[in-house]
Design an enzyme around this catalytic site. Structure first.
Site, PDB file in Angstrom:
ATOM      1  N   GLU A  26      -0.613  -1.497 -12.816  1.00 25.67           N
ATOM      2  CA  GLU A  26      -0.517  -0.251 -12.048  1.00 25.67           C
ATOM      3  C   GLU A  26       0.918   0.269 -12.014  1.00 25.67           C
ATOM      4  OE1 GLU A  26      -2.182  -0.592  -8.137  1.00 25.67           O
ATOM      5  OE2 GLU A  26      -1.473   1.377  -7.497  1.00 25.67           O
TER       6      GLU A  26
ATOM      7  N   ARG B 242      -5.115 -11.086   0.904  1.00 21.12           N
ATOM      8  CA  ARG B 242      -3.943 -11.513   1.659  1.00 21.12           C
ATOM      9  C   ARG B 242      -3.908 -12.999   1.944  1.00 21.12           C
ATOM     10  NH1 ARG B 242      -1.334  -6.913   2.958  1.00 21.12           N
ATOM     11  NH2 ARG B 242      -2.620  -5.091   3.310  1.00 21.12           N
TER      12      ARG B 242
ATOM     13  N   ASP C  44      -0.979   5.420 -10.931  1.00 22.49           N
ATOM     14  CA  ASP C  44      -1.164   5.779  -9.530  1.00 22.49           C
ATOM     15  C   ASP C  44      -0.331   7.030  -9.309  1.00 22.49           C
ATOM     16  OD1 ASP C  44      -0.552   6.008  -6.660  1.00 22.49           O
ATOM     17  OD2 ASP C  44      -1.638   4.123  -6.471  1.00 22.49           O
TER      18      ASP C  44
ATOM     19  N   HIS D  70       0.672   6.986   0.842  1.00 20.71           N
ATOM     20  CA  HIS D  70      -0.421   7.811   0.329  1.00 20.71           C
ATOM     21  C   HIS D  70      -0.822   8.897   1.319  1.00 20.71           C
ATOM     22  CE1 HIS D  70      -1.854   4.409  -2.528  1.00 20.71           C
ATOM     23  NE2 HIS D  70      -0.551   4.583  -2.542  1.00 20.71           N
TER      24      HIS D  70
HETATM   25 ZN   LIG Z   1      -2.745   2.413  -6.295  1.00 20.80          ZN
HETATM   26 ZN   LIG Z   2      -2.260  -0.893  -5.991  1.00 20.50          ZN
END
Ligand SMILES: [Zn+2]
Ligand SMILES: [Zn+2]
Length: 550
Positions: free
Chosen positions: A282, A174, A318, A370
């Protein structure tokens, strides 16, 4: 990726705080108000206060930090660094002397102290492996673990949860400025991998910085992003890591095709500047102008990269993201169709890794939240498909599931350090933290105050045993008959655990869809109305003009 998160804080080689983690520095700040050089933990406190503020030097090892006599002014940055160093210290200390740790607790009174206490608790649970690693499997499951205080710590953290693969941040995800990888960290990482039998070339999948957008249009920002990206790739090569996962970025205000072209160019340059590492794109949830929701976008990126580099371009699925983007991974037929589409559109030879996450939100929601395995809209059946898919053998399979659990501590009001506790975990892994960037609907805890006032969130602590259990669960699915009572009961139990959560998000989703439809309808009506007005207006103007002319 998603909302809050994980246990790890990734500031491996750079002790400096990321914006989020800096909060916990604040909490640590009190600690150096009363440094005491005696017990090991006290000593570590002292160390904290002794670190020169200006120092940007990585301090991965406790022993690398020599206590100095002068005590500089407090700064959040410095404090944070100190906290990290302190906890590094505590690892070894705890391992040896559990009792001593308790004694210190009374000293911890302030908010900062809370962070410290949390760290201890975490450390205590980390001393003994939570489960043994399973050897000899075809599937290599692990998690995105913390690399705080040095990349080598990710290896120990993985052994701790019995993982056979892992992800980590190579530097703070970050912030832009990070100290270089230290030689001793590099050597220790390689040595730990070798001693603990991890194949860094195949089963380690670092995660890129959330700040980097290689599709960035602004030249200066694009350069900054590229430099950070290339630096990560070079770190991989120094560490013997051959895979590097990153987010494709976003098109922002520009067109998607132009963004894909900028991304492909940057990637090509990075490939030309490196020799062994494979950048792995991803799959994303397709929210807003984010790149990577549709498989065709990866095809279009790869098509613009010279063929000579294709053996070093990869894709990571993912599961939460692709589900949220609209792909069916749940039913065996849907899953097969998804892989077939992947093969036809991109080519399965590009598939190099997986992120294993269940999803709190329904398929096609384009939201990145998630959930723990088996509790979300994917459900255990989706993971049975995955764990028994020969294509995925020998690939790193990385959990980025939530592992925070509430801490019961009534000694202080929860408000003060809630966010710092969360922030500390956020620095780490799960894509819940990623959602800070990719899902405006799920802002980081810090920002959650906007809108209606929220009641104080419970304080949380990262609990890696969640990952240990999920790894066991996933490994147990290999070869399990999905029609067996064993599977059925596991599936039902987990589905039941997530029932309330799914209902809540289903409701939110339905409301959102409804609102969007209303908006569309309104816009359409408005458009029609203004079209009518425009026509009326133009004929009126014509009339007027005629009059004026005449
Ligand atoms: Zn991921
Ligand atoms: Zn990721």
């Amino acid at each position: 990726m998603s909302t809050h998160k994980s246990a790890s804080s990734a500031v491996p080689d750079s002790p400096l705080p990321s914006p989020k983690t800096s909060k916990c520095n604040a909490s640590a700040g009190d600690i150096d108000a009363a440094p005491q050089p005696n017990s090991p933990s006290r000593r570590s406190k002292r160390l904290k206060s002794d670190i020169p503020e200006a120092s940007n030097q990585p301090q991965a090892n406790g022993d690398a930090v020599e206590p100095k006599s002068e005590r500089p002014q407090t700064s959040r940055t410095r404090v944070k660094k100190e906290v990290e160093e302190e906890s590094e210290f505590l690892i070894s200390i705890k391992a040896k002397k559990n009792g001593a740790v308790k004694q210190e607790e009374p000293e911890v009174v302030t908010a900062k102290a809370t962070k410290k206490r949390k760290t201890k608790e975490e450390r205590e649970t980390e001393v003994m492996p939570l489960r043994p690693r399973t050897q000899g499997l075809r599937m290599f499951v692990g998690a995105h673990v913390s690399a705080a205080k040095g990349v080598f710590n990710a290896v120990n953290n993985t052994t701790h949860i019995g993982g056979n693969a892992f992800a980590l941040f190579l530097k703070s995800q970050r912030k832009w400025d990070n100290p270089p990888l230290q030689d001793d960290h590099r050597d220790q990482f390689r040595q730990s991998c070798s001693e603990q039998k991890y194949n860094a070339a195949k089963h380690v999948l670092p995660h890129g910085s959330y700040l980097v957008n290689l599709a960035q249009e602004d030249k200066a920002k694009a350069k900054q992003a590229y430099n950070s990206f290339l630096d990560d790739l070079q770190r991989c090569e120094a560490l013997g890591i051959n895979l590097y996962n990153f987010h494709p970025g976003s098109a922002g205000q520009t067109t998607l095709p132009s963004a894909l072209t900028r991304l492909a160019k940057a990637l090509t340059n990075a490939l030309a500047a490196t020799s062994t590492v494979t950048p792995v794109l991803e799959t994303m949830c397709g929210q807003g102008t984010t790149i990577g929701g549709s498989l065709t976008e990866f095809r279009d990126i790869i098509a613009q990269i010279p063929k000579e580099h294709h053996s070093r371009v990869g894709i990571c699925i993912d599961t939460c993201h692709s589900h949220a983007a609209g792909y069916d991974l749940v039913t065996p037929a849907g899953f097969k169709a998804f892989l077939k589409e992947f093969d036809e559109v991109i080519g399965l030879q590009f598939l190099r890794a997986l992120h294993l996450n269940d999803s709190k939100t329904p398929r096609g929601s384009h939201r990145d939240l998630h959930a723990n395995i088996g509790t979300g809209f994917l459900g255990l059946r989706a993971f049975h498909n995955i764990m028994n898919e020969p294509t995925f053998e020998d690939m790193p399979m990385i959990l980025e599931t939530p592992i925070d659990r509430p801490v019961s501590d009534t000694s202080k009001p929860p408000t003060t350090d809630t966010s710092s506790a969360t922030a500390a975990h956020e620095a780490c892994a799960s894509e819940d933290s990623e959602s800070d960037l990719s899902d405006p609907e799920q802002p980081p805890k810090k920002k959650q105050t906007k809108g209606k006032p929220k009641k104080p969130t419970a304080r949380v602590i990262a609990d890696p045993s969640v990952w240990a259990n999920e790894i066991s669960l996933l490994e147990s699915l290999i070869g399990m008959d999905p029609e067996s009572p064993e599977f059925r009961s596991l599936e039902a139990k987990l589905a039941d655990e997530g029932k309330e959560m799914r209902e809540k998000h289903q409701e939110q989703h339905d409301r959102k869809v409804e609102t969007e439809e209303k908006k569309k309808k309104k816009a359409l009506e408005k458009g029609q109305k203004s079209l009518v007005d425009m026509m009326k207006g133009s004929s009126a103007a014509k009339g007027k003009k005629k009059t004026a002319d005449s």
